[in-house]
Enzyme design. Structure first.
Site, mmCIF file in Angstrom:
data_model
loop_
_atom_site.group_PDB
_atom_site.id
_atom_site.type_symbol
_atom_site.label_atom_id
_atom_site.label_comp_id
_atom_site.label_asym_id
_atom_site.label_seq_id
_atom_site.Cartn_x
_atom_site.Cartn_y
_atom_site.Cartn_z
ATOM 1 N N GLN A 171 17.372 -42.831 -40.633
ATOM 2 C CA GLN A 171 16.203 -43.199 -39.817
ATOM 3 C C GLN A 171 14.988 -42.309 -40.075
ATOM 4 O O GLN A 171 13.879 -42.650 -39.656
ATOM 5 C CB GLN A 171 16.579 -43.170 -38.337
ATOM 6 C CG GLN A 171 17.665 -44.169 -37.988
ATOM 7 C CD GLN A 171 17.300 -45.090 -36.827
ATOM 8 O OE1 GLN A 171 16.264 -44.954 -36.201
ATOM 9 N NE2 GLN A 171 18.165 -46.040 -36.542
ATOM 10 N N GLN A 220 10.145 -30.206 -30.921
ATOM 11 C CA GLN A 220 11.279 -30.675 -30.119
ATOM 12 C C GLN A 220 12.268 -29.582 -29.728
ATOM 13 O O GLN A 220 12.818 -29.621 -28.636
ATOM 14 C CB GLN A 220 12.008 -31.808 -30.861
ATOM 15 C CG GLN A 220 11.294 -33.134 -30.717
ATOM 16 C CD GLN A 220 11.931 -34.215 -31.545
ATOM 17 O OE1 GLN A 220 11.388 -34.638 -32.544
ATOM 18 N NE2 GLN A 220 13.099 -34.668 -31.148
ATOM 19 N N GLU A 279 19.755 -41.295 -26.046
ATOM 20 C CA GLU A 279 18.819 -40.189 -26.223
ATOM 21 C C GLU A 279 19.091 -39.403 -27.492
ATOM 22 O O GLU A 279 18.876 -38.197 -27.563
ATOM 23 C CB GLU A 279 18.853 -39.266 -25.002
ATOM 24 C CG GLU A 279 18.691 -40.072 -23.737
ATOM 25 C CD GLU A 279 17.972 -39.368 -22.631
ATOM 26 O OE1 GLU A 279 18.054 -38.146 -22.590
ATOM 27 O OE2 GLU A 279 17.344 -40.070 -21.828
ATOM 28 N N ARG A 297 -6.620 -11.407 -31.036
ATOM 29 C CA ARG A 297 -6.554 -12.873 -31.210
ATOM 30 C C ARG A 297 -7.716 -13.485 -30.468
ATOM 31 O O ARG A 297 -7.802 -13.403 -29.229
ATOM 32 C CB ARG A 297 -5.205 -13.372 -30.683
ATOM 33 C CG ARG A 297 -5.010 -14.857 -30.809
ATOM 34 C CD ARG A 297 -3.996 -15.205 -31.861
ATOM 35 N NE ARG A 297 -3.756 -16.631 -31.891
ATOM 36 C CZ ARG A 297 -2.637 -17.194 -31.477
ATOM 37 N NH1 ARG A 297 -1.647 -16.452 -31.033
ATOM 38 N NH2 ARG A 297 -2.492 -18.497 -31.538
ATOM 39 N N GLU A 350 -6.475 -18.847 -26.440
ATOM 40 C CA GLU A 350 -5.677 -19.940 -25.844
ATOM 41 C C GLU A 350 -5.889 -20.091 -24.327
ATOM 42 O O GLU A 350 -5.087 -20.686 -23.636
ATOM 43 C CB GLU A 350 -4.163 -19.807 -26.105
ATOM 44 C CG GLU A 350 -3.687 -19.314 -27.446
ATOM 45 C CD GLU A 350 -4.248 -20.010 -28.673
ATOM 46 O OE1 GLU A 350 -5.156 -19.383 -29.266
ATOM 47 O OE2 GLU A 350 -3.817 -21.095 -29.052
ATOM 48 N N LYS A 355 3.262 -39.134 -38.456
ATOM 49 C CA LYS A 355 4.578 -38.526 -38.699
ATOM 50 C C LYS A 355 4.810 -38.332 -40.197
ATOM 51 O O LYS A 355 5.951 -38.388 -40.683
ATOM 52 C CB LYS A 355 5.681 -39.382 -38.082
ATOM 53 C CG LYS A 355 5.615 -39.385 -36.562
ATOM 54 C CD LYS A 355 6.927 -39.740 -35.919
ATOM 55 C CE LYS A 355 6.900 -39.358 -34.453
ATOM 56 N NZ LYS A 355 8.111 -39.720 -33.742
ATOM 57 N N LYS A 374 11.842 -50.031 -16.534
ATOM 58 C CA LYS A 374 11.720 -48.982 -15.506
ATOM 59 C C LYS A 374 10.317 -49.003 -14.912
ATOM 60 O O LYS A 374 9.335 -49.260 -15.632
ATOM 61 C CB LYS A 374 11.977 -47.598 -16.121
ATOM 62 C CG LYS A 374 13.442 -47.345 -16.433
ATOM 63 C CD LYS A 374 13.680 -45.944 -16.896
ATOM 64 C CE LYS A 374 13.254 -45.684 -18.301
ATOM 65 N NZ LYS A 374 13.986 -46.395 -19.347
ATOM 66 N N ARG A 384 5.954 -21.488 -36.340
ATOM 67 C CA ARG A 384 7.122 -22.373 -36.367
ATOM 68 C C ARG A 384 7.761 -22.492 -37.761
ATOM 69 O O ARG A 384 8.992 -22.610 -37.852
ATOM 70 C CB ARG A 384 6.724 -23.757 -35.818
ATOM 71 C CG ARG A 384 6.275 -23.714 -34.363
ATOM 72 C CD ARG A 384 5.654 -25.035 -33.929
ATOM 73 N NE ARG A 384 4.465 -25.355 -34.684
ATOM 74 C CZ ARG A 384 3.831 -26.516 -34.656
ATOM 75 N NH1 ARG A 384 4.293 -27.487 -33.882
ATOM 76 N NH2 ARG A 384 2.743 -26.713 -35.368
ATOM 77 N N HIS A 435 -4.888 -23.791 -23.678
ATOM 78 C CA HIS A 435 -3.702 -24.609 -23.383
ATOM 79 C C HIS A 435 -4.055 -25.838 -22.549
ATOM 80 O O HIS A 435 -3.364 -26.842 -22.592
ATOM 81 C CB HIS A 435 -2.635 -23.778 -22.674
ATOM 82 C CG HIS A 435 -1.899 -22.863 -23.611
ATOM 83 N ND1 HIS A 435 -1.512 -23.252 -24.873
ATOM 84 C CD2 HIS A 435 -1.494 -21.580 -23.481
ATOM 85 C CE1 HIS A 435 -0.899 -22.251 -25.474
ATOM 86 N NE2 HIS A 435 -0.879 -21.217 -24.658
ATOM 87 N N ALA A 486 -6.696 -27.639 -22.937
ATOM 88 C CA ALA A 486 -7.515 -28.577 -23.722
ATOM 89 C C ALA A 486 -6.754 -29.888 -23.904
ATOM 90 O O ALA A 486 -5.533 -29.899 -24.029
ATOM 91 C CB ALA A 486 -7.844 -27.972 -25.082
ATOM 92 N N TYR A 490 -5.945 -17.638 -22.089
ATOM 93 C CA TYR A 490 -5.279 -16.619 -21.273
ATOM 94 C C TYR A 490 -6.315 -15.659 -20.677
ATOM 95 O O TYR A 490 -7.527 -15.802 -20.877
ATOM 96 C CB TYR A 490 -4.233 -15.876 -22.111
ATOM 97 C CG TYR A 490 -3.002 -16.707 -22.397
ATOM 98 C CD1 TYR A 490 -2.186 -17.161 -21.357
ATOM 99 C CD2 TYR A 490 -2.641 -17.046 -23.703
ATOM 100 C CE1 TYR A 490 -1.050 -17.928 -21.613
ATOM 101 C CE2 TYR A 490 -1.505 -17.810 -23.970
ATOM 102 C CZ TYR A 490 -0.713 -18.245 -22.912
ATOM 103 O OH TYR A 490 0.405 -19.003 -23.166
#
Ligand code: NAP
Ligand code: SF4
Length: 674
Positions: A412, A340, A657, A215, A165, A422, A563, A312, A253, A255, A167
């Site tokens: 929704q 999120q 929001e 890794r 990644e 999605k 805006k 995750r 990271h 990329a 590092y």
């Protein structure tokens, strides 16, 4: 007979056996930094009870200069070792195994003290690193080795040496970041000297009966990245130096190619790991966008790897493996790869959690207990807030009736799943359908709940969601003006030239929907071509020489906001750039600082700023309103006026929001407290 014979097969490492092929990959949750070690232990023990064979902790710094940020957790003192023992013993009691990741961030460290092979600043950090001298390099090696030794003392089953990644160790491997001319730079033998030396000395320090995972970055996705021959050479050298397992890293990271976001196809990089199979004798782990047992099983069955790493998905559902083994895969809460509540939180300095599982990292604080007195509970609105409230209430033994005016649950979420990139939302709605049925919730669909309908309930929860904001633009009642709801439901014909009013999450989603004919997320070769990802055996670092080659836009779209700031600035911290880049690749014109003066048959009339300068017309066949939302509170207000106590949650409570993360969190917490 299990559906997942490869996934659930044990793996013999010689000195120890892993009970299945599933690794929970490293995640920085922020829990260690809270100092509440009982909480850290409960997070990992919960996942160990859920059946995962091996977990890897969030990255632990080997020394202050290598920490991702100042104060990043490390294993420096006897007290640190005692704290980590709380975690490892709780995991072992739960029947699990856990390895500690040693993460030296190198030039990615958010600190003026950061060090690197050469003094070249990274594009994602404000701090130029200090170039290490021979003595400095020896200190880094020795600190990493000490961290590994301490991990063993703390009861860990192994360590993962973070070499990917982008590092520290990765920074030595490529000429992009390593311009040295001494024995640590120049030829590839020299550039890989540091990672190999680290693994050799870690193995020497921890003994033979300890898991050492390396890794390895298999596709850097940056200019001057490693060639495939170099990747194989390093893998073999790391094996010879004593690694027990090689794990896959995808992309640095810095990329500019997404690697884990929801628009990345499932198992998008398993083919890269597969190329290493047979080149080394030790087990190889693959990772990235593997989020269901079926996908994981297919990856293993096709010989892409010996093990799969998912990170995750274990925030979304700690019982992933146990449910798969019990034939209950449909009951696994799916990670939708939205970032999120996990990565976006990490990068905002907040504790991680999960959009679909607010209990993630809050196991000791948000508890779902059996209710002392079961109540009759009505929930109005089967969007994310109402679904979370209903399922939590039902899990506590309450008798729940869920009303919705639509013919299906999801609210929704059913719009979100129409958006190219999605597609994961389909699985989320399916999951809710399964769980609502299993929980015995009474569903009253196609029902507009009235005060009379709600009269006999002990508790009423209002989750009626939002209504689109009226932007009050002269001419908006014309036939060429439509709402985002009509568009995403496919209820209206949209012309070839489109202006979108409002550039929030929904404006961006609608733009994506309108410029995309076929979602590349559903077709890996298209996605690889769109982002310019090639075979690392043919293109250094896996970057195609032609660069990104997106498909032609299906329409000419202009996205607008009032805006004067950059459009998409407020989108997700780790995903906003992907949405912006995706639309730019499709030639979407983005205009900020506008006034919407009027709409007529020629299109949308705009001007700029308070002085209404530069009036112009965006020639558009269709104008789509995506101007935000307001709470749908009519029922709530009516009940409150009649003196009835109600709980108002989700968009009906606060629309500003609003996202599914807040809706699900609030729904869960309200129901947990009833
Ligand atoms: P939003 O993010 O609040 O954006 C509303 C947009 O409408 C803004 O661009 C705003 O910009 C504009 N607007 C506000 N008042 C207006 C008015 N009176 N006239 C014209 N334009 C106006 O809302 P949203 O796009 O409807 O999304 C709703 C929520 O869903 C978001 O908060 C988001 O978190 C969530 N969501 C998230 C994602 C995601 O990718 N994570 C995707 C979809 C939705 P100006 O005021 O500058 O004109
Ligand atoms: Fe997955 Fe989103 Fe939960 Fe993160 S917040 S674990 S990406 S579902």
């Amino acid at each position: 007979m299990t559906q997942y014979p490869h996934l659930l097969a044990p793996l013999d490492l010689g000195f120890t056996t892993l009970k299945n092929r599933v690794v929970m990959g490293s995640m920085h949750t922020g829990l260690e930094e809270t100092g509440d070690w009982n909480r850290v232990a409960e997070f990992y023990a919960t996942r160990a009870r859920g059946g995962v064979a091996l977990m890897v902790t969030g990255g632990m710094a080997p020394n202050p200069e290598g920490g991702v940020f100042p104060g990043a957790a490390g294993l420096y003192t006897d007290q640190d070792i005692a704290n980590h023992r709380i975690v490892t013993s709780r995991v072992h009691d739960a029947g699990g195994k856990i390895a500690m990741q040693i993460l030296h961030a190198g030039r990615y460290a958010y600190s003026a003290k950061c060090v690197a092979p050469s003094a070249i600043k990274s594009p994602i950090s404000p701090f130029p690193p200090h170039e290490l001298d021979e003595e400095g390099i020896e200190k880094q090696i020795s600190d990493i080795v000490t961290a590994a030794r301490r991990a063993r003392e703390a009861g860990y089953d192994g360590v993962e040496v973070m070499g990917s990644e982008g590092y520290f160790l990765n920074q030595f491997l490529v000429t992009h970041t390593n311009k040295r001319t001494d024995r640590w730079g120049g030829s590839y033998e020299n550039r890989m000297r540091l990672p190999v030396e680290v693994v050799r000395r870690v193995r020497e320090a921890v003994g033979a009966d300890f898991i050492v995972i390396y890794r390895l970055s298999m596709i850097d996705l940056i200019p001057e990245g490693s060639t495939w021959d170099e990747v194989v050479q390093l893998a073999r050298a790391v094996e010879a130096a004593g690694a027990s397992i090689i794990n896959t890293g995808i992309g640095w990271h810095e990329a500019r190619i997404p690697t884990i976001a929801t628009s990345v196809p499932r198992r998008a990089f398993a083919w890269v790991t597969k190329k290493l199979m047979g080149k080394v004798a030790i087990p190889v782990i693959t990772s990235n966008r593997i989020n269901t047992p079926d996908v994981a099983e297919s990856v293993l069955a096709e010989g892409c790897a010996d093990m799969v790493s998912m990170a995750r998905p274990f925030l979304a559902d700690p019982d992933f493996v146990a449910k798969a083994a019990a034939g209950k895969a449909a009951e696994i809460a799916p990670c939708i790869a939205c970032n999120q509540a996990c990565l976006d939180h990490t990068f905002s300095g907040k504790l991680s959690s999960c959009l679909v599982n607010p209990r993630a990292c809050h196991e000791t604080e948000l508890t779902i207990t059996t209710a002392e007195t079961p109540k009759r509970i009505a929930v109005v609105g089967a969007g994310p807030a109402g679904l979370a409230a209903s399922l939590t209430a039902a899990a506590r033994g309450h008798n729940v009736t869920l009303f919705d005016k639509a013919s299906q649950i999801g609210g929704q979420l059913n719009l979100a799943k129409q958006v190219p990139g999605k597609e994961e939302f389909w699985g989320l709605v399916d999951y809710y359908q399964t769980m609502v049925a299993k929980a015995g919730i009474t569903l009253a669909l196609e029902t507009v709940a009235t005060a009379d309908d709600l009269a006999g309930f002990d508790t009423v929860i209002i989750a009626t969601g939002v209504v689109p904001r009226d932007p009050v633009i002269p001419g908006q009642d014309g036939p060429n003006v439509v709402s985002y709801i009509d568009v995403l439901r496919g209820d209206v014909q949209v012309g070839q030239k489109v202006a979108i009013i409002g550039a929030g999450g929904i404006g961006f989603d609608v733009a994506e929907y309108l410029v995309t004919d076929h979602s590349p997320t559903d077709h890996l070769p298209d996605w690889l071509q769109e982002w310019g990802v090639g075979d690392p055996a043919e293109a250094r670092g896996g970057l195609r020489s032609q660069g990104p080659q997106p498909g032609a836009p299906a329409r000419q779209v202009t996205l607008l906001q009032r805006k004067a700031e950059k459009l998409g600035k407020r989108l997700g911290k780790t995903t906003g750039w992907i949405h912006r880049a995706g639309l730019q690749m499709k030639n979407v014109q983005m205009i900020g600082g506008v006034n919407y003066d009027k709409i007529d048959a020629t299109g949308l009339h705009i001007s700029q700023g308070e002085t209404r300068s530069n009036p112009s017309v965006i020639a558009a066949d269709t104008i789509v309103l995506c101007a935000g939302q307001l709470p749908e509170r009519r029922l709530a207000d009516q009940l409150i006026a009649a003196g009835q106590a109600v709980h108002v949650i989700g968009g009906a409570d606060v629309a500003a929001e609003l996202d599914a993360k807040r809706a699900i969190d609030q729904g869960t917490r309200v129901a947990a407290s009833l």
